[in-house]
Design a protein around this motif. Structure first.
Motif, mmCIF file in Angstrom:
data_model
loop_
_atom_site.group_PDB
_atom_site.id
_atom_site.type_symbol
_atom_site.label_atom_id
_atom_site.label_comp_id
_atom_site.label_asym_id
_atom_site.label_seq_id
_atom_site.Cartn_x
_atom_site.Cartn_y
_atom_site.Cartn_z
ATOM 1 N N LYS A 128 1.183 -1.339 -0.500
ATOM 2 C CA LYS A 128 0.638 -0.131 0.116
ATOM 3 C C LYS A 128 1.199 1.522 -0.028
ATOM 4 O O LYS A 128 0.937 2.219 -0.628
ATOM 5 C CB LYS A 128 -0.998 0.139 0.917
ATOM 6 N N ALA A 129 2.205 1.151 0.678
ATOM 7 C CA ALA A 129 3.106 2.069 0.794
ATOM 8 C C ALA A 129 3.668 2.811 -1.047
ATOM 9 O O ALA A 129 2.856 3.595 -0.609
ATOM 10 C CB ALA A 129 4.018 2.094 1.606
ATOM 11 N N GLU A 130 3.740 1.587 -1.068
ATOM 12 C CA GLU A 130 4.411 1.373 -2.384
ATOM 13 C C GLU A 130 3.048 2.356 -3.625
ATOM 14 O O GLU A 130 4.205 2.839 -4.522
ATOM 15 C CB GLU A 130 4.563 -0.138 -3.273
ATOM 16 N N LEU A 131 2.313 1.842 -3.478
ATOM 17 C CA LEU A 131 1.169 2.177 -4.139
ATOM 18 C C LEU A 131 0.646 2.924 -4.042
ATOM 19 O O LEU A 131 0.262 4.232 -4.883
ATOM 20 C CB LEU A 131 -0.441 1.368 -4.172
ATOM 21 N N GLY A 132 0.267 3.628 -2.593
ATOM 22 C CA GLY A 132 0.337 5.608 -2.835
ATOM 23 C C GLY A 132 1.114 6.308 -3.173
ATOM 24 O O GLY A 132 0.682 7.298 -3.284
ATOM 25 N N GLU A 133 2.647 6.005 -3.516
ATOM 26 C CA GLU A 133 3.644 6.771 -3.735
ATOM 27 C C GLU A 133 3.536 6.848 -5.331
ATOM 28 O O GLU A 133 3.178 8.073 -5.668
ATOM 29 C CB GLU A 133 5.060 6.465 -3.332
ATOM 30 N N LEU A 134 2.715 6.198 -5.882
ATOM 31 C CA LEU A 134 2.324 6.063 -7.360
ATOM 32 C C LEU A 134 1.916 6.989 -7.390
ATOM 33 O O LEU A 134 1.309 7.176 -8.781
ATOM 34 C CB LEU A 134 2.685 4.655 -7.800
ATOM 35 N N LEU A 135 0.661 6.600 -6.835
ATOM 36 C CA LEU A 135 -0.552 7.460 -6.299
ATOM 37 C C LEU A 135 -0.817 9.178 -6.671
ATOM 38 O O LEU A 135 -1.054 9.860 -7.113
ATOM 39 C CB LEU A 135 -1.864 6.492 -5.727
ATOM 40 N N SER A 136 0.486 8.897 -5.287
ATOM 41 C CA SER A 136 0.593 11.014 -5.409
ATOM 42 C C SER A 136 1.626 11.477 -6.826
ATOM 43 O O SER A 136 0.999 12.616 -6.720
ATOM 44 C CB SER A 136 1.832 10.813 -4.447
ATOM 45 N N GLN A 137 2.137 10.882 -6.916
ATOM 46 C CA GLN A 137 2.834 10.920 -8.260
ATOM 47 C C GLN A 137 1.816 11.283 -9.482
ATOM 48 O O GLN A 137 1.862 11.792 -10.192
ATOM 49 C CB GLN A 137 4.088 9.846 -8.698
#
Length: 456
Positions: free
Chosen positions: A310-319
């Motif tokens: 979720k942290a990894e996907l969250g970074e991609l989402l923010s990007q």
């Protein structure tokens, strides 16, 4: 797969094709301007009666579009007659066993069932039909359509269908559904968006449904590139990062063609003629391109927890959200990727892949019907392509794909209708995930098209 579809049609419905009469009919339509040369393409794709059948259908539809004819006006009570002819005598006990689990899962309501049940023992057909309609609503027709653009013209057809057989609901593919993407040019300026798009597709592949990307289909030892992979590995160190022209030079100077496996034998058989070398270089350059530019993925490994994911996907989402706020040419694509990543994040907790869900419902592979009817046979028909960037590899992969499916009468995924719990836990989630994934892929495709095409 095209040959399999054509052969199946001719075996079961070949009597419908009047080669002489239909050929004359289509020729007259072509000469009269009702169809164009491009409409004759099925004759080349299916060099048998099935191709003629498809072209005849196009001619009929072209005529229908020019003639106003209503069945209701021509045939009194036509709707009642057609409905009566379509009805099948279905045992009420069996029909109830289908409708009840669908109702228990919350898809069929009293407002639908009550009028049907007033028919008494004769309501079997309507019960099953109501159950199918409720299930089909989870995967709307709009998400079953294949849409591609060629020469500014939009072509659509429907490669997917569904049906109930026994105590199961089947999703069926009659051919591939390819999403040709006008992929962002691979420049330093576009690298951020390229990596974001590639990783988002990998996330959708993981948390929605499995489908093919350039990486899964065309990479070294990808699902459909065994022969090219062998040759690529033998010469990889000499061609990595080189241009097509430079790879041609490497091949021409190569001393031992046997090291190149399948490609070596092919060039040796043609005595190193220019065409065979050019083709080999194209295949090797394209595989090297996939290996270097299309293998961006999420982080995998036993140590990756749901929180890590979720942290990894969250970074991609923010990007993605940051890019979408720039009001640039990339904003629309970034907006779609944001929606896709948000959907994947919502599914991380308790996630189970499609094949795991189905295995829990049916147990061992024998009950699923064997490898040829495994769940991935159906999902293998969904391909995301970087336009024609890997055209030569695509041609090779399709041949391998068709060979894989030669023994398959039907390409389906089987979903359970035995109990309300299984419908709720397996059938509904897979239907919803399939629909959502195809909708997101279509939005990605449209966001990358030029506006004139995307609006059609």
């Amino acid at each position: 797969m095209q040959h399999s579809v054509a052969a199946l049609f001719m075996r079961e419905h070949g009597y419908l094709v009047d080669r002489k009469g239909h050929s004359a009919f289509c020729l007259a339509a072509l000469e009269g301007g009702l169809v164009h040369e491009s409409d004759l393409s099925p004759l080349y794709s299916y060099p048998n009666g099935y191709g003629l059948h498809l072209v005849t259908g196009k001619v009929v539809r072209s005529i229908e579009s020019r003639v106003e004819f209503t069945c209701e006006a021509a045939v009194p009570d036509s709707e009642r007659i057609a409905y009566g002819l379509a009805r099948k005598d279905i045992d009420i006990t069996y029909a109830s066993g289908i409708a009840l689990p669908v109702a228990e899962a919350g898809l069929l309501h009293d407002s639908v069932l009550a009028p049907i049940l007033t028919q008494g023992a004769d309501c079997g057909y309507d019960l099953v039909n109501a159950a199918k309609t409720a299930l089909d609503a989870l995967w709307p027709q709009a998400q079953r359509v294949c849409r591609n653009v060629e020469g500014g013209t939009v072509y659509t057809h429907q490669p997917f269908s569904s049906h109930i057989h026994g105590n199961d609901f089947y999703l069926e593919a009659c051919e591939r559904n390819c999403f040709y993407l006008d992929w962002p040019e691979l420049t330093q300026e576009n690298l951020e968006m390229h990596i974001l798009l590639t990783k988002t597709l990998d996330a959708m592949n993981t948390y929605l449904i499995p489908f093919h990307t350039p990486f899964t289909a065309f990479s070294c030892w990808g699902q459909y590139t065994g022969g090219v992979s062998e040759s690529y590995e033998a010469i990889k160190d000499d061609i990595t990062g080189k241009s097509h022209a430079e790879i041609v030079e490497v091949l021409m100077a190569h001393d031992d063609l046997d090291e190149l496996g399948w490609l070596g034998m092919e060039m040796d058989a043609d005595e190193m003629d220019e065409a065979s070398v050019e083709r080999a270089a194209s295949l090797l350059w394209q595989m090297d391109d996939v290996e270097r530019n299309f293998k961006y993925q999420l982080t995998y490994g036993q140590e990756v927890t749901d929180e890590n994911r979720k942290a990894e996907l969250g970074e991609l989402l923010s990007q993605a959200r940051e890019i979408s706020s720039r009001n640039s040419k990339e904003s629309e694509l970034a907006h779609v990727l944001s929606d896709a990543l948000a959907s994947c994040i919502s599914r991380v907790d308790g996630h189970q892949p499609v094949d795991t869900l189905i295995a829990q419902a049916y147990g061992d592979s024998e009950e699923l019907g064997g490898y040829e009817n495994s769940p991935n046979r159906f999902f293998d028909c969904i391909w995301v392509l970087a336009d024609e960037r890997h055209k030569a590899l695509h041609v090779e992969a399709v041949e391998s794909f068709n060979a894989d499916l030669e023994e398959c009468a039907d390409v389906t995924v089987k979903l359970p209708l035995n109990t309300g719990a299984l419908v709720a836990q397996v059938t509904i989630p897979i239907m919803e995930r399939t629909s959502q994934c195809l909708e997101l892929l279509r939005r990605i495709q449209l966001s990358l098209e030029v506006p004139a095409n995307a609006q059609q």
